[in-house]
Design a protein around this motif. Structure first.
Motif, PDB file in Angstrom:
ATOM      1  N   GLN A 275       1.053  -1.480  -0.214  1.00 52.47           N
ATOM      2  CA  GLN A 275      -0.423   0.174   0.053  1.00 52.47           C
ATOM      3  C   GLN A 275       0.427   1.277   0.049  1.00 52.47           C
ATOM      4  O   GLN A 275       0.621   2.482  -0.920  1.00 52.47           O
ATOM      5  N   GLN A 276       1.712   1.182   1.027  1.00 48.01           N
ATOM      6  CA  GLN A 276       3.128   2.529   0.849  1.00 48.01           C
ATOM      7  C   GLN A 276       3.403   2.495  -0.776  1.00 48.01           C
ATOM      8  O   GLN A 276       3.371   3.681  -1.359  1.00 48.01           O
ATOM      9  N   GLN A 277       3.567   1.822  -1.178  1.00 44.53           N
ATOM     10  CA  GLN A 277       4.419   2.031  -2.548  1.00 44.53           C
ATOM     11  C   GLN A 277       3.218   2.676  -3.721  1.00 44.53           C
ATOM     12  O   GLN A 277       3.359   3.310  -4.265  1.00 44.53           O
ATOM     13  N   LEU A 278       2.168   1.847  -3.566  1.00 50.21           N
ATOM     14  CA  LEU A 278       1.308   2.077  -4.636  1.00 50.21           C
ATOM     15  C   LEU A 278       0.479   4.039  -3.748  1.00 50.21           C
ATOM     16  O   LEU A 278       0.145   5.141  -4.788  1.00 50.21           O
ATOM     17  N   ALA A 279       0.856   4.057  -3.396  1.00 52.19           N
ATOM     18  CA  ALA A 279       0.017   5.816  -2.122  1.00 52.19           C
ATOM     19  C   ALA A 279       1.414   6.389  -2.587  1.00 52.19           C
ATOM     20  O   ALA A 279       1.049   7.525  -3.006  1.00 52.19           O
ATOM     21  N   ILE A 280       2.527   6.396  -2.860  1.00 50.23           N
ATOM     22  CA  ILE A 280       3.488   7.111  -3.040  1.00 50.23           C
ATOM     23  C   ILE A 280       3.431   6.998  -4.963  1.00 50.23           C
ATOM     24  O   ILE A 280       3.355   8.655  -5.446  1.00 50.23           O
TER      25      ILE A 280
END
Length: 298
Positions: A275-280
């Motif tokens: 999720q962090q990678q997608l949010a970035i």
């Protein structure tokens, strides 16, 4: 409408990234510490219960460990009293033999001397360094008291075990009240020397009967002393077992309150990292949208 002042998509993506980062930080902390409640901020009620239980466990662990000293002392005392009973029984057997007509009282005296010497050594024994129990004045002797449990409530109370040490005294330092010198007319430790060998067939009964009777009393007293030590040792072992049960129960309760579910947290960690990678990526896309407006002015 597209605005170069307010980028709603970027704001939304940023907030989402912040939330994901916060959740990821929490999960990382749980994975690294193994706890889902690390401090009062995580869950005030569970933290307070767990902290109280840890404090109670700390006190009970210290108490349990200290009972080992009492167990060691009572084990030593029991061994000494058992040895005393055995020596007294052997001594009585010898005196009964010496009472018979034609007995070799000189040979018996040699064995009696050895037993009396061993009994005196037992009386001088310190069951633990600096602890004297077998040679004392019963009038001034103090019982031993052990704390065996702590009631952790609003008003703290203690369970105790009192050991009657008078029953361990072999020879006293003031009056004839010890196991070996409890009969003034027939002090057992006076049997060495020539008490037996000097007796004849005509005088053996008169000389030895009082000692044989005194040995009956001494053996009964020594058995009572061994019983007291054994019962005290058993009580201390029971107290230790109870403390172990309480410590184990609290430890498991603390785990239920604050321990992290590592399977769940590891799965969550993987998901949050994605999720962090997608949010970035989403934030990057949202930030690049306003730059596309420049194409309208070319």
């Amino acid at each position: 409408m597209t605005s170069i002042i307010t980028n709603a998509a970027a704001i939304s993506a940023l907030r989402n990234l912040q939330n994901v980062n916060s959740a990821l930080e929490t999960t990382n902390e749980r994975v690294s510490t193994g706890l889902r409640v690390n401090d009062a901020a995580d869950n005030a009620t569970y933290w307070e219960l767990a902290t109280t239980a840890r404090s109670e466990n700390s006190a009970d662990i210290a108490l349990r460990d200290s009972l080992g000293i009492g167990k060691a002392l009572m084990t030593s005392v029991q061994a000494t009293m058992d040895a005393t009973v055995s020596e007294l029984q052997d001594l009585q057997t010898l005196l009964v033999s010496a009472r018979q007509a034609g007995a070799d009282r000189s040979a018996i005296q040699t064995e009696v001397d050895g037993i009396v010497s061993r009994l005196e050594s037992l009386a001088a024994t310190q069951p633990m360094n600096g602890v004297t129990l077998f040679t004392a004045d019963p009038a001034s002797n103090s019982d031993i008291s052990y704390v065996t449990s702590i009631n952790h409530s609003a008003t703290t109370t203690f369970g105790t075990l009192t050991v009657a040490t008078d029953s361990f005294i072999l020879t006293d330092s003031a009056t004839n009240a010890g196991i070996l010198n409890g009969t003034a007319a027939a002090v057992i430790t006076d049997l060495d020397g020539t008490t037996v060998s000097a007796a004849t067939d005509a005088t053996a009964a008169t000389v030895l009967d009082p000692y044989i009777a005194a040995l009956d009393t001494a053996i009964a007293s020594a058995i009572a002393g061994a019983q007291e030590a054994g019962a005290s040792l058993s009580a201390l072992e029971s107290a230790e077992s109870y403390l172990n049960s309480m410590i184990d129960a609290r430890t498991m309760a603390i785990g239920d309150l604050v321990d992290a579910n590592m399977e769940e947290e590891s799965t969550k960690l993987r998901a949050l990292q994605t999720q962090q990678q997608l949010a970035i990526e989403a934030l990057s896309i949202a930030n690049s949208q306003s730059s596309s407006i420049l194409g309208l002015f070319r």
